[in-house]
Enzyme design. Sequence first.
Site, PDB file in Angstrom:
ATOM      1  N   GLU A 173       0.837  -1.194   0.000  1.00 28.01           N
ATOM      2  CA  GLU A 173       0.000   0.000   0.000  1.00 28.01           C
ATOM      3  C   GLU A 173       0.873   1.244   0.000  1.00 28.01           C
ATOM      4  O   GLU A 173       1.919   1.285   0.640  1.00 28.01           O
ATOM      5  CB  GLU A 173      -0.925  -0.014   1.220  1.00 28.01           C
ATOM      6  CG  GLU A 173      -1.890  -1.178   1.155  1.00 28.01           C
ATOM      7  CD  GLU A 173      -2.918  -1.201   2.269  1.00 28.01           C
ATOM      8  OE1 GLU A 173      -3.961  -1.823   2.073  1.00 28.01           O
ATOM      9  OE2 GLU A 173      -2.679  -0.602   3.324  1.00 28.01           O
ATOM     10  N   CYS A 177       3.257   8.738   0.701  1.00 30.15           N
ATOM     11  CA  CYS A 177       3.755   7.889   1.781  1.00 30.15           C
ATOM     12  C   CYS A 177       4.014   6.510   1.181  1.00 30.15           C
ATOM     13  O   CYS A 177       3.109   5.844   0.686  1.00 30.15           O
ATOM     14  CB  CYS A 177       2.701   7.822   2.898  1.00 30.15           C
ATOM     15  SG  CYS A 177       3.165   6.733   4.241  1.00 30.15           S
ATOM     16  N   CYS A 181       6.340  -6.052   7.815  1.00 35.65           N
ATOM     17  CA  CYS A 181       7.392  -5.436   8.625  1.00 35.65           C
ATOM     18  C   CYS A 181       7.781  -6.400   9.733  1.00 35.65           C
ATOM     19  O   CYS A 181       6.936  -7.104  10.281  1.00 35.65           O
ATOM     20  CB  CYS A 181       6.877  -4.132   9.243  1.00 35.65           C
ATOM     21  SG  CYS A 181       8.141  -3.212  10.157  1.00 35.65           S
ATOM     22  N   CYS A 193       5.854  -3.654  16.261  1.00 32.46           N
ATOM     23  CA  CYS A 193       5.382  -2.677  17.252  1.00 32.46           C
ATOM     24  C   CYS A 193       3.926  -3.000  17.568  1.00 32.46           C
ATOM     25  O   CYS A 193       3.124  -3.230  16.654  1.00 32.46           O
ATOM     26  CB  CYS A 193       5.519  -1.255  16.715  1.00 32.46           C
ATOM     27  SG  CYS A 193       7.227  -0.861  16.270  1.00 32.46           S
ATOM     28  N   CYS A 253       0.832  -1.225  15.799  1.00 33.28           N
ATOM     29  CA  CYS A 253       0.854  -1.017  14.346  1.00 33.28           C
ATOM     30  C   CYS A 253       0.331  -2.254  13.618  1.00 33.28           C
ATOM     31  O   CYS A 253       0.785  -3.374  13.856  1.00 33.28           O
ATOM     32  CB  CYS A 253       2.279  -0.729  13.886  1.00 33.28           C
ATOM     33  SG  CYS A 253       2.421  -0.529  12.099  1.00 33.28           S
ATOM     34  N   GLU A 309      10.203  -1.145   7.490  1.00 32.77           N
ATOM     35  CA  GLU A 309      11.210  -0.368   8.218  1.00 32.77           C
ATOM     36  C   GLU A 309      12.362  -0.081   7.237  1.00 32.77           C
ATOM     37  O   GLU A 309      13.116  -1.001   6.871  1.00 32.77           O
ATOM     38  CB  GLU A 309      11.683  -1.187   9.436  1.00 32.77           C
ATOM     39  CG  GLU A 309      12.959  -0.715  10.091  1.00 32.77           C
ATOM     40  CD  GLU A 309      12.970   0.776  10.418  1.00 32.77           C
ATOM     41  OE1 GLU A 309      11.991   1.291  10.985  1.00 32.77           O
ATOM     42  OE2 GLU A 309      13.969   1.435  10.062  1.00 32.77           O
ATOM     43  N   SER A 367      11.563   7.653   7.981  1.00 37.96           N
ATOM     44  CA  SER A 367      11.125   7.410   9.357  1.00 37.96           C
ATOM     45  C   SER A 367      11.595   6.029   9.785  1.00 37.96           C
ATOM     46  O   SER A 367      11.399   5.048   9.083  1.00 37.96           O
ATOM     47  CB  SER A 367       9.597   7.497   9.430  1.00 37.96           C
ATOM     48  OG  SER A 367       9.156   7.184  10.730  1.00 37.96           O
ATOM     49  N   SER A 410      10.927   7.125  15.316  1.00 33.77           N
ATOM     50  CA  SER A 410       9.737   6.668  16.031  1.00 33.77           C
ATOM     51  C   SER A 410      10.130   6.356  17.472  1.00 33.77           C
ATOM     52  O   SER A 410      10.555   5.247  17.779  1.00 33.77           O
ATOM     53  CB  SER A 410       9.172   5.414  15.344  1.00 33.77           C
ATOM     54  OG  SER A 410       8.602   5.772  14.119  1.00 33.77           O
ATOM     55  N   LEU A 411       9.991   7.339  18.336  1.00 36.28           N
ATOM     56  CA  LEU A 411      10.485   7.202  19.708  1.00 36.28           C
ATOM     57  C   LEU A 411       9.453   6.499  20.597  1.00 36.28           C
ATOM     58  O   LEU A 411       9.724   5.469  21.186  1.00 36.28           O
ATOM     59  CB  LEU A 411      10.858   8.577  20.266  1.00 36.28           C
ATOM     60  CG  LEU A 411      11.827   8.550  21.428  1.00 36.28           C
ATOM     61  CD1 LEU A 411      13.193   8.062  20.984  1.00 36.28           C
ATOM     62  CD2 LEU A 411      11.936   9.934  22.072  1.00 36.28           C
ATOM     63  N   ASN A 425      -4.109   5.709  15.911  1.00 35.45           N
ATOM     64  CA  ASN A 425      -5.180   5.354  14.987  1.00 35.45           C
ATOM     65  C   ASN A 425      -5.594   3.941  15.347  1.00 35.45           C
ATOM     66  O   ASN A 425      -4.844   2.998  15.115  1.00 35.45           O
ATOM     67  CB  ASN A 425      -4.687   5.405  13.542  1.00 35.45           C
ATOM     68  CG  ASN A 425      -4.341   6.829  13.146  1.00 35.45           C
ATOM     69  OD1 ASN A 425      -5.125   7.739  13.340  1.00 35.45           O
ATOM     70  ND2 ASN A 425      -3.138   7.016  12.622  1.00 35.45           N
ATOM     71  N   CYS A 441      -1.550   6.335   9.571  1.00 37.42           N
ATOM     72  CA  CYS A 441      -0.346   5.694  10.118  1.00 37.42           C
ATOM     73  C   CYS A 441      -0.705   4.410  10.842  1.00 37.42           C
ATOM     74  O   CYS A 441      -1.612   4.393  11.672  1.00 37.42           O
ATOM     75  CB  CYS A 441       0.318   6.584  11.153  1.00 37.42           C
ATOM     76  SG  CYS A 441       0.770   8.167  10.520  1.00 37.42           S
TER      77      CYS A 441
HETATM   78  N1  SAH Z   1       8.972   1.636  10.325  1.00 40.26           N
HETATM   79  C1  SAH Z   1       9.074   3.057  10.256  1.00 40.26           C
HETATM   80  C2  SAH Z   1       8.110   3.723   9.290  1.00 40.26           C
HETATM   81  C3  SAH Z   1       6.656   3.286   9.241  1.00 40.26           C
HETATM   82  S1  SAH Z   1       5.429   3.840  10.356  1.00 40.26           S
HETATM   83  C4  SAH Z   1       8.928   3.653  11.636  1.00 40.26           C
HETATM   84  O1  SAH Z   1       8.596   2.930  12.563  1.00 40.26           O
HETATM   85  O2  SAH Z   1       9.191   4.838  11.795  1.00 40.26           O
HETATM   86  C5  SAH Z   1       5.205   5.548  10.359  1.00 40.26           C
HETATM   87  C6  SAH Z   1       4.755   6.041  11.738  1.00 40.26           C
HETATM   88  O3  SAH Z   1       3.436   5.634  12.094  1.00 40.26           O
HETATM   89  C7  SAH Z   1       5.673   5.525  12.827  1.00 40.26           C
HETATM   90  O4  SAH Z   1       6.018   6.558  13.691  1.00 40.26           O
HETATM   91  C8  SAH Z   1       4.778   4.515  13.509  1.00 40.26           C
HETATM   92  O5  SAH Z   1       5.184   4.245  14.798  1.00 40.26           O
HETATM   93  C9  SAH Z   1       3.430   5.186  13.442  1.00 40.26           C
HETATM   94  N2  SAH Z   1       2.310   4.293  13.714  1.00 40.26           N
HETATM   95  C10 SAH Z   1       2.274   2.951  13.582  1.00 40.26           C
HETATM   96  N3  SAH Z   1       1.064   2.479  13.951  1.00 40.26           N
HETATM   97  C11 SAH Z   1       0.320   3.523  14.329  1.00 40.26           C
HETATM   98  C12 SAH Z   1      -1.025   3.664  14.783  1.00 40.26           C
HETATM   99  N4  SAH Z   1      -1.841   2.622  14.901  1.00 40.26           N
HETATM  100  N5  SAH Z   1      -1.453   4.907  15.062  1.00 40.26           N
HETATM  101  C13 SAH Z   1      -0.654   5.968  14.894  1.00 40.26           C
HETATM  102  N6  SAH Z   1       0.608   5.895  14.449  1.00 40.26           N
HETATM  103  C14 SAH Z   1       1.106   4.685  14.176  1.00 40.26           C
END
Ligand code: SAH
Length: 373
Positions: free
Chosen positions: A107, A120, A127, A131, A134, A177, A208, A231-232, A307, A350
């Site tokens: 996507e 995006c 992935c 996390c 996600c 990632e 990111s 992504s902290l 989200n 996201c």
């Molecule tokens: N793997 C990379 C890029 C993809 S995600 C990374 O982790 O940065 C892009 C952003 O969306 C990241 O900051 C991720 O943590 C965030 N994200 C993932 N799931 C989410 C959710 N359900 N709601 C809001 N942000 C989310």
Amino acid sequence: MISRAHEAPQSKSPPQVRIDLAELDLPEMEAALVAHGQQAFHARQIYRWVYRRGKSDFEQMTDLSRPLRARLVDEFALSTPAIRSDQRSIDGTRKFVLELADGRQIESVFIPDTPSMTFCVSTQVGCAMSCGFCLTGKMGLVRNLTAGEIAGQVRVLAKATDLLDKPFNIVLMGMGEPLHNYDPTMKALRMLHQEHGLAISPRRITLSTVGIVPGLERLAKEPLMPNLAISLHATTEEQRTALVPPNRKYSLASLLDACRKFPLKKRARITFEYVMLEGVNDSPDDARRLARLLAGMKAKVNLIPLNPAPGIEYTRPSDERVERFAQILAERHLTVSVRKSRGRDIRAACGQLIVEGGTKKSAGQQMALLLRS
Ligand code: SAH
């Protein structure tokens, strides 16, 4: 059109694997043409057709001679992701499901007027980072994307949105990632930067990452340097390991250390993304800790209220709670923004990217789909 046949049909000599020009940067394309008895400068013409005019059919490259076009058709492929669906959100966001040459799907999202136009883009099918908040993480890693597939998303989206000759931004925030697929990602950026192609400035690109420290150290030495977003999501080692499992290997302390050492251009700053999960990491204490961690760094904070999605066990905090958190950061002189989640109605926001349909699904994908319904 995706090129399914990588083997030349009806060739007189034994079947040979056709070189896919979509995977080559300009010097490689020049070398490939020369190796096939052609002149190198045709590579620049092909680059212009592919990247500036969105053509992937050699027959349509009308400033090439007919015999050359026929040779290209015979000897090369030019794989381009095929649009399988194009969904529009009420806010103008468009989510594209793209099919790759092997039938896998990814996507990519178009986010208009932020105020810029933004694509995006995904770097992997699925992935491996897993996390907990996600949806893509639930798929597991199916495979890495190639450089041509990463750059191909931009070609396809720019054509579909009529932006091939207009400025736009790219965020590597789709599925996957990027630093876990380092070389193809960086090669794709070089291909997109090529002056005979889309000539996209690295200032318009944001990478990111979850914070793979050796990847960051490599990135620090790249001549073509995108903007960096980290992504902290957490302020203690324990909390971060629970939310972002790679923290076990690349601790918060080592990540922040790599960020402090990261070479930044004048006025540039690292964006720290912080997904907000109710009752987990959204307290005033978390905010104060975050401000302390980032003190003295060239940083800005992007708060992303969760989200929600089926199968994701966390809750989105109230706007007031997000506001309070932002205020604490602002009082401590951090630049803070709250990400407006676009395209939630079409699951394009996201963390909501997950591929349905298609015939080939891994076990992880199937599980993730079950979780969704
Ligand atoms: N793997 C990379 C890029 C993809 S995600 C990374 O982790 O940065 C892009 C952003 O969306 C990241 O900051 C991720 O943590 C965030 N994200 C993932 N799931 C989410 C959710 N359900 N709601 C809001 N942000 C989310």
